[in-house]
Write a protein that holds these residues in place. Sequence first.
Motif, PDB file in Angstrom:
ATOM      1  N   LYS A  52     -10.044  -9.369   5.545  1.00  0.00           N
ATOM      2  CA  LYS A  52      -9.589 -10.128   6.710  1.00  0.00           C
ATOM      3  C   LYS A  52      -8.307  -9.542   7.291  1.00  0.00           C
ATOM      4  O   LYS A  52      -8.028  -9.723   8.464  1.00  0.00           O
ATOM      5  N   ALA A  53      -7.537  -8.821   6.462  1.00  0.00           N
ATOM      6  CA  ALA A  53      -6.300  -8.211   6.968  1.00  0.00           C
ATOM      7  C   ALA A  53      -6.557  -6.865   7.630  1.00  0.00           C
ATOM      8  O   ALA A  53      -5.881  -6.489   8.587  1.00  0.00           O
ATOM      9  N   HIS A  95      -5.218 -18.745  -4.396  1.00  0.00           N
ATOM     10  CA  HIS A  95      -4.573 -17.934  -3.360  1.00  0.00           C
ATOM     11  C   HIS A  95      -3.531 -18.829  -2.729  1.00  0.00           C
ATOM     12  O   HIS A  95      -3.874 -19.773  -2.017  1.00  0.00           O
ATOM     13  N   TYR A 143      -3.753  -7.179  10.202  1.00  0.00           N
ATOM     14  CA  TYR A 143      -3.856  -8.362  11.061  1.00  0.00           C
ATOM     15  C   TYR A 143      -3.692  -8.007  12.542  1.00  0.00           C
ATOM     16  O   TYR A 143      -3.153  -8.785  13.314  1.00  0.00           O
ATOM     17  N   PHE A 153     -15.142 -15.413  -0.686  1.00  0.00           N
ATOM     18  CA  PHE A 153     -14.684 -16.804  -0.735  1.00  0.00           C
ATOM     19  C   PHE A 153     -14.752 -17.386   0.670  1.00  0.00           C
ATOM     20  O   PHE A 153     -14.300 -16.761   1.625  1.00  0.00           O
ATOM     21  N   ARG A 160     -12.320 -22.124  -6.559  1.00  0.00           N
ATOM     22  CA  ARG A 160     -10.925 -21.996  -6.126  1.00  0.00           C
ATOM     23  C   ARG A 160     -10.166 -23.269  -6.481  1.00  0.00           C
ATOM     24  O   ARG A 160     -10.599 -24.374  -6.157  1.00  0.00           O
ATOM     25  N   GLY A 187      -5.809 -14.020  -5.986  1.00  0.00           N
ATOM     26  CA  GLY A 187      -5.711 -14.072  -4.528  1.00  0.00           C
ATOM     27  C   GLY A 187      -4.886 -12.935  -3.945  1.00  0.00           C
ATOM     28  O   GLY A 187      -4.725 -11.869  -4.558  1.00  0.00           O
ATOM     29  N   GLY A 188      -4.378 -13.166  -2.733  1.00  0.00           N
ATOM     30  CA  GLY A 188      -3.582 -12.149  -2.033  1.00  0.00           C
ATOM     31  C   GLY A 188      -2.170 -12.653  -1.796  1.00  0.00           C
ATOM     32  O   GLY A 188      -1.713 -13.575  -2.464  1.00  0.00           O
ATOM     33  N   GLY A 189      -1.521 -12.004  -0.826  1.00  0.00           N
ATOM     34  CA  GLY A 189      -0.146 -12.389  -0.494  1.00  0.00           C
ATOM     35  C   GLY A 189       0.892 -11.713  -1.370  1.00  0.00           C
ATOM     36  O   GLY A 189       2.080 -12.021  -1.272  1.00  0.00           O
ATOM     37  N   HIS A 190       0.440 -10.783  -2.215  1.00  0.00           N
ATOM     38  CA  HIS A 190       1.358 -10.036  -3.076  1.00  0.00           C
ATOM     39  C   HIS A 190       1.856  -8.819  -2.295  1.00  0.00           C
ATOM     40  O   HIS A 190       1.061  -7.957  -1.938  1.00  0.00           O
ATOM     41  N   GLU A 222      -6.360  -9.631  -4.859  1.00  0.00           N
ATOM     42  CA  GLU A 222      -7.043  -9.267  -3.621  1.00  0.00           C
ATOM     43  C   GLU A 222      -6.067  -9.224  -2.451  1.00  0.00           C
ATOM     44  O   GLU A 222      -6.151 -10.035  -1.534  1.00  0.00           O
ATOM     45  N   PRO A 223      -5.158  -8.249  -2.470  1.00  0.00           N
ATOM     46  CA  PRO A 223      -4.196  -8.148  -1.375  1.00  0.00           C
ATOM     47  C   PRO A 223      -4.861  -7.596  -0.111  1.00  0.00           C
ATOM     48  O   PRO A 223      -5.770  -6.780  -0.181  1.00  0.00           O
ATOM     49  N   ALA A 250      -8.612  -7.242   0.689  1.00  0.00           N
ATOM     50  CA  ALA A 250      -8.988  -8.438   1.468  1.00  0.00           C
ATOM     51  C   ALA A 250      -9.242  -7.969   2.897  1.00  0.00           C
ATOM     52  O   ALA A 250      -8.314  -7.653   3.639  1.00  0.00           O
ATOM     53  N   HIS A 287     -10.151 -19.045  -9.197  1.00  0.00           N
ATOM     54  CA  HIS A 287      -9.492 -18.317  -8.109  1.00  0.00           C
ATOM     55  C   HIS A 287      -8.333 -19.155  -7.597  1.00  0.00           C
ATOM     56  O   HIS A 287      -8.456 -20.383  -7.490  1.00  0.00           O
ATOM     57  N   GLU A 313      -2.568  -7.307   3.137  1.00  0.00           N
ATOM     58  CA  GLU A 313      -1.354  -6.653   3.634  1.00  0.00           C
ATOM     59  C   GLU A 313      -0.943  -5.436   2.820  1.00  0.00           C
ATOM     60  O   GLU A 313      -0.654  -4.379   3.381  1.00  0.00           O
TER      61      GLU A 313
HETATM   62  C1  LIG Z   1      -5.689 -13.990   3.326  1.00  0.00           C
HETATM   63  C2  LIG Z   1      -6.272 -13.932   1.987  1.00  0.00           C
HETATM   64  C3  LIG Z   1      -6.047 -12.807   1.179  1.00  0.00           C
HETATM   65  C4  LIG Z   1      -5.180 -11.639   1.604  1.00  0.00           C
HETATM   66  O1  LIG Z   1      -3.873 -12.031   1.870  1.00  0.00           O
HETATM   67  P1  LIG Z   1      -2.723 -10.976   2.234  1.00  0.00           P
HETATM   68  O2  LIG Z   1      -1.569 -11.859   2.595  1.00  0.00           O
HETATM   69  O3  LIG Z   1      -3.179 -10.165   3.384  1.00  0.00           O
HETATM   70  O4  LIG Z   1      -2.464 -10.160   1.024  1.00  0.00           O
HETATM   71  C5  LIG Z   1      -6.647 -12.792  -0.061  1.00  0.00           C
HETATM   72  N1  LIG Z   1      -7.427 -13.818  -0.487  1.00  0.00           N
HETATM   73  C6  LIG Z   1      -7.657 -14.910   0.267  1.00  0.00           C
HETATM   74  C7  LIG Z   1      -8.517 -16.002  -0.265  1.00  0.00           C
HETATM   75  C8  LIG Z   1      -7.081 -15.009   1.530  1.00  0.00           C
HETATM   76  O5  LIG Z   1      -7.302 -16.097   2.264  1.00  0.00           O
END
Ligand SMILES: *Cc1c(COP(=O)(O)O)cnc(C)c1O
Length: 380
Positions: free
Chosen positions: A46-47, A174, A339, A86, A130, A208-211, A241-242, A44, A172, A244
Amino acid sequence: MKDIFKLLKDIKTPAYVIDEARLRSNCEILADVERRSGAKILLAQKAFSAFATYPLISKYISGATSSGLFEARLAHEEMKGQNHVFSPAYSDEEMTELCQICDHIIFNSLSQLEHHRAKWSLSNASVGLRLNPEHSTQEGHEMYDPCAPTSRLGIKQHNMTVHLPKGVEGLHIHTLCEQMVEPLIETVEVLEKKFATLLHEAKWLNLGGGHHITKDGYNIEKLVALIVRLRQTYNLEIYLEPGEAVALDAGYLATKVMDIVDNEIPILILDTSATCHMPDVLEMPYRPPLFNCGEVGEKPFNYCLASRTCLAGDVIGTYSFDQKPEVGDMLIFGDMAIYSMVKNNTFNGMPLPDIVLLKENNTCEIVKSFGYKDFKERLS
Ligand SMILES: *Cc1c(COP(=O)(O)O)cnc(C)c1O
């Protein structure tokens, strides 16, 4: 453990330092998850979008995911492998280009799906929706909870069709942020209850992410078992899609003490800034780790660490030291790859930190330096 102060002693500060060895070791863990579970893992962006490291990352994982056109273009140019996107909304011009450069396009609503149907239905992209499973697993953290009340992210069950709309191949979700495997397992169970028909019809599911897969203590066995079960039960391709987890603890922010002032507690004025160079310290908020230093009172000398901007609240926190720090000393914050670079800014005319690669042979390479031009060119 390598002596990070020694390795970084000659670099110009402030600087983000990306630790290639640590990045690789995270990627090795993720590659192992891909191999054992059959899932595909995407960065991902964005991180973390330090594309100088994309050749390394793409040796291990399957590609990247983007939050919109610019990230998608970056992945298209710099990352091998798949390119997913996305966004809650796409403009018509963006959709034209995304259809050419993305493998997967994920929509946040049935109205966006239909608005762009004429374009995506003629492209090779696989399209997904989503969903919002309406299952919060984080308390007191609404800023990072897409299942929070009134969230705009994802389609709720009562707004969704029973069957997949024509042409839609994927789903999807997240919903997590810095979480271990149990909240994912819970969330997937809710998803299965609410959207079973769609799961059977879909070709792929993106979790999604946050794993926090690369964090100590993450139960990878359970993650692999969950993915294998989903693949078998629904005949789905699974994506994670991590952000972090890819670059967790794989970077530093090196800064120097410029002055020491006193107001009830001694205050270090640094050449870095929370609001400019590590905005999540104030936004999340969180306290970044600082090498060789302790919590307040843990070591003999307590100092408040603050910036040289004019924002009163531009303070990183109070840390304790073994010895009194002096003007010119280098301090090194940990976990500064994610980030950080993607969120920085030049408020107050603060110079942007250089981006430095700490290579696996322990040499430092300056990948990018910034100057006055980078400040001026964004302003008019
Ligand atoms: C932020 C985000 C991620 C990545 O999240 P992490 O917490 O950095 O793993 C993945 N997918 C989507 C849609 C997000 O908004």
